[in-house]
Design a protein around this motif. Structure first.
Motif, PDB file in Angstrom:
ATOM      1  N   LEU A   1      37.305   3.709  43.159  1.00 46.44           N
ATOM      2  CA  LEU A   1      36.796   3.497  44.516  1.00 46.44           C
ATOM      3  C   LEU A   1      35.497   2.698  44.516  1.00 46.44           C
ATOM      4  CD1 LEU A   1      37.494   7.038  46.008  1.00 46.44           C
ATOM      5  CD2 LEU A   1      38.807   4.933  46.394  1.00 46.44           C
ATOM      6  N   ASP A   2      34.690   2.897  43.479  1.00 40.18           N
ATOM      7  CA  ASP A   2      33.404   2.202  43.398  1.00 40.18           C
ATOM      8  C   ASP A   2      33.539   0.732  43.007  1.00 40.18           C
ATOM      9  OD1 ASP A   2      32.093   4.527  44.088  1.00 40.18           O
ATOM     10  OD2 ASP A   2      31.586   5.056  42.013  1.00 40.18           O
ATOM     11  N   ASP A   3      34.646   0.359  42.350  1.00 41.92           N
ATOM     12  CA  ASP A   3      34.819  -1.010  41.840  1.00 41.92           C
ATOM     13  C   ASP A   3      35.470  -1.884  42.909  1.00 41.92           C
ATOM     14  OD1 ASP A   3      35.088  -3.286  40.355  1.00 41.92           O
ATOM     15  OD2 ASP A   3      36.347  -2.400  38.810  1.00 41.92           O
ATOM     16  N   VAL A   4      34.758  -2.114  44.005  1.00 36.98           N
ATOM     17  CA  VAL A   4      35.330  -2.818  45.155  1.00 36.98           C
ATOM     18  C   VAL A   4      35.633  -4.290  44.888  1.00 36.98           C
ATOM     19  CG1 VAL A   4      34.364  -1.211  46.833  1.00 36.98           C
ATOM     20  CG2 VAL A   4      33.046  -3.239  46.165  1.00 36.98           C
ATOM     21  N   SER A   5      35.056  -4.861  43.868  1.00 38.18           N
ATOM     22  CA  SER A   5      35.332  -6.274  43.589  1.00 38.18           C
ATOM     23  C   SER A   5      36.637  -6.466  42.813  1.00 38.18           C
ATOM     24  CB  SER A   5      34.170  -6.909  42.827  1.00 38.18           C
ATOM     25  OG  SER A   5      33.995  -6.285  41.576  1.00 38.18           O
TER      26      SER A   5
ATOM     27  N   TYR B   1      43.268  -4.381  40.518  1.00 36.14           N
ATOM     28  CA  TYR B   1      44.233  -3.308  40.749  1.00 36.14           C
ATOM     29  C   TYR B   1      44.373  -3.092  42.249  1.00 36.14           C
ATOM     30  CZ  TYR B   1      46.301   1.383  40.733  1.00 36.14           C
ATOM     31  OH  TYR B   1      47.107   2.456  40.949  1.00 36.14           O
ATOM     32  N   ALA B   2      45.624  -3.088  42.721  1.00 37.65           N
ATOM     33  CA  ALA B   2      45.903  -2.808  44.128  1.00 37.65           C
ATOM     34  C   ALA B   2      46.952  -1.712  44.196  1.00 37.65           C
ATOM     35  CB  ALA B   2      46.409  -4.062  44.834  1.00 37.65           C
ATOM     36  N   ALA B   3      46.834  -0.808  45.162  1.00 43.32           N
ATOM     37  CA  ALA B   3      47.792   0.289  45.279  1.00 43.32           C
ATOM     38  C   ALA B   3      47.870   0.791  46.714  1.00 43.32           C
ATOM     39  CB  ALA B   3      47.392   1.439  44.356  1.00 43.32           C
TER      40      ALA B   3
ATOM     41  N   MET C   1      43.816   3.012  34.784  1.00 45.22           N
ATOM     42  CA  MET C   1      43.460   1.797  35.458  1.00 45.22           C
ATOM     43  C   MET C   1      41.951   1.571  35.431  1.00 45.22           C
ATOM     44  SD  MET C   1      46.061   0.236  36.446  1.00 45.22           S
ATOM     45  CE  MET C   1      47.652   0.769  35.951  1.00 45.22           C
ATOM     46  N   ALA C   2      41.227   2.658  35.701  1.00 44.43           N
ATOM     47  CA  ALA C   2      39.775   2.528  35.725  1.00 44.43           C
ATOM     48  C   ALA C   2      39.244   2.086  34.367  1.00 44.43           C
ATOM     49  CB  ALA C   2      39.136   3.852  36.142  1.00 44.43           C
ATOM     50  N   GLU C   3      39.788   2.660  33.301  1.00 43.21           N
ATOM     51  CA  GLU C   3      39.335   2.289  31.955  1.00 43.21           C
ATOM     52  C   GLU C   3      39.699   0.842  31.636  1.00 43.21           C
ATOM     53  OE1 GLU C   3      40.912   5.143  29.201  1.00 43.21           O
ATOM     54  OE2 GLU C   3      39.891   6.805  30.204  1.00 43.21           O
ATOM     55  N   ALA C   4      40.903   0.417  32.024  1.00 42.13           N
ATOM     56  CA  ALA C   4      41.326  -0.965  31.768  1.00 42.13           C
ATOM     57  C   ALA C   4      40.457  -1.953  32.534  1.00 42.13           C
ATOM     58  CB  ALA C   4      42.795  -1.139  32.138  1.00 42.13           C
ATOM     59  N   LEU C   5      40.109  -1.632  33.762  1.00 39.31           N
ATOM     60  CA  LEU C   5      39.223  -2.494  34.552  1.00 39.31           C
ATOM     61  C   LEU C   5      37.842  -2.568  33.918  1.00 39.31           C
ATOM     62  CD1 LEU C   5      40.201  -1.411  38.167  1.00 39.31           C
ATOM     63  CD2 LEU C   5      40.462  -3.708  37.216  1.00 39.31           C
ATOM     64  N   ALA C   6      37.309  -1.397  33.552  1.00 32.58           N
ATOM     65  CA  ALA C   6      35.962  -1.354  32.974  1.00 32.58           C
ATOM     66  C   ALA C   6      35.882  -2.112  31.653  1.00 32.58           C
ATOM     67  CB  ALA C   6      35.529   0.097  32.772  1.00 32.58           C
ATOM     68  N   ALA C   7      36.985  -2.090  30.889  1.00 38.75           N
ATOM     69  CA  ALA C   7      37.009  -2.780  29.590  1.00 38.75           C
ATOM     70  C   ALA C   7      37.305  -4.260  29.724  1.00 38.75           C
ATOM     71  CB  ALA C   7      38.040  -2.124  28.682  1.00 38.75           C
TER      72      ALA C   7
END
Length: 92
Positions: free
Chosen positions: A37-41, A13-15, A1-7
């Motif tokens: 956790l750091d990608d709050v937006s 993403y919600a969980a 998820m983190a990689e998909a968000l960063a790319a």
């Protein structure tokens, strides 16, 4: 998820359930990745509250009691996932 968000391949993403909670995974992560956790937006996390409603908890308790009674009656509990007829045959 983190990689998909960063790319930029995922808008958000919600969980409320996390891989670290799956005790059946011997190599499960021990924490939520810091990058998520750091990608709050783009992320939203809540505690596991999906059943935190009195009516839902009562329904879960009644289902469990019904399943227990079925076992004592020699029946397969409704919704059993480990019944031999529900197993997927292994290949190889």
């Amino acid at each position: 998820m983190a990689e998909a968000l960063a790319a930029g391949n995922l808008g958000g993403y919600a969980a409320d359930v996390f891989e670290l909670e799956d005790w059946a995974l011997p190599q499960r992560p021990r924490a939520i990745p810091q990058s998520l956790l750091d990608d709050v937006s783009h992320t939203f996390f809540t505690p596991h509250l999906g059943t935190a409603v009195d009516e839902v908890r009562l329904a879960i308790e009644l289902e469990a009691a019904h399943n227990i009674l079925q076992v004592f009656q020699g029946l397969t509990p409704q919704g059993a996932v480990n019944h031999p007829s529900s197993r997927v045959p292994r290949s190889g």
